[in-house]
Design a protein around this motif. Structure first.
Motif, PDB file in Angstrom:
ATOM      1  N   GLU A  17      55.677  28.072 -50.455  1.00 37.49           N
ATOM      2  CA  GLU A  17      54.218  28.053 -50.446  1.00 37.49           C
ATOM      3  C   GLU A  17      53.716  26.676 -50.880  1.00 37.49           C
ATOM      4  OE1 GLU A  17      52.378  31.308 -52.553  1.00 37.49           O
ATOM      5  OE2 GLU A  17      54.183  32.512 -52.295  1.00 37.49           O
ATOM      6  N   ASP A  21      48.991  26.802 -54.438  1.00 35.79           N
ATOM      7  CA  ASP A  21      48.920  28.262 -54.360  1.00 35.79           C
ATOM      8  C   ASP A  21      50.092  28.939 -55.061  1.00 35.79           C
ATOM      9  OD1 ASP A  21      46.637  27.995 -52.763  1.00 35.79           O
ATOM     10  OD2 ASP A  21      47.835  27.958 -50.919  1.00 35.79           O
ATOM     11  N   CYS A  22      51.092  28.172 -55.394  1.00 33.18           N
ATOM     12  CA  CYS A  22      52.310  28.716 -55.995  1.00 33.18           C
ATOM     13  C   CYS A  22      52.313  28.359 -57.481  1.00 33.18           C
ATOM     14  CB  CYS A  22      53.525  28.157 -55.253  1.00 33.18           C
ATOM     15  SG  CYS A  22      55.069  29.039 -55.570  1.00 33.18           S
TER      16      CYS A  22
END
Length: 132
Positions: A17, A21-22
């Motif tokens: 990802e 977002d990770c």
């Protein structure tokens, strides 16, 4: 590369990802890692991005060093999760067995560790390696 562009790159933790977002959301404090494995992955990403503050914040207070200085010549390149026990949404303890690959002064290396984690008040923290 600008910081904004770097946040769109794949996360160093290996899940594929975008970093933002990770593990980036954990590093920025927007979320807490919900499992021991995700905390392990986010800590690897913190080593890879040089975020010593996050490493200290997620280290159990009973085993955390007073300071942490990362060597800029060491590049963390890949993480392999070999296995885990506990560490889920309903657990308070867990372990993660992993290999962290790196390069240091042009030489490749691997750190193999079986780590212990605890969850207190909803937050996972790193205790340290399992002796042995």
């Amino acid at each position: 590369m600008a910081r904004h562009d770097a946040r769109r790159r794949p996360c160093p933790c290996g899940l594929g990802e975008p970093y933002r977002d990770c593990c980036g959301r954990f590093h920025e404090g927007a979320a807490q890692a919900p499992t021991a494995e995700l905390l392990m992955r986010s800590r690897f990403a913190a080593f890879a991005t040089g975020d010593s503050d996050y490493l200290l914040r997620t280290w159990d207070s009973g085993s955390r060093p007073a300071t942490l200085e990362l060597d800029p010549e060491q590049r963390w390149t890949r993480l392999e999760i070999l296995g885990s026990t506990g560490g889920g949404f309903l657990h308070t303890e867990g372990t993660v067995d992993f290999r962290a690959h790196y390069t240091y002064r042009g030489q490749e290396g691997v750190l193999h560790e079986h780590s212990r984690f605890v969850r207190d008040d909803g937050r996972w923290s790193y205790l340290g390696p399992i002796p042995g």
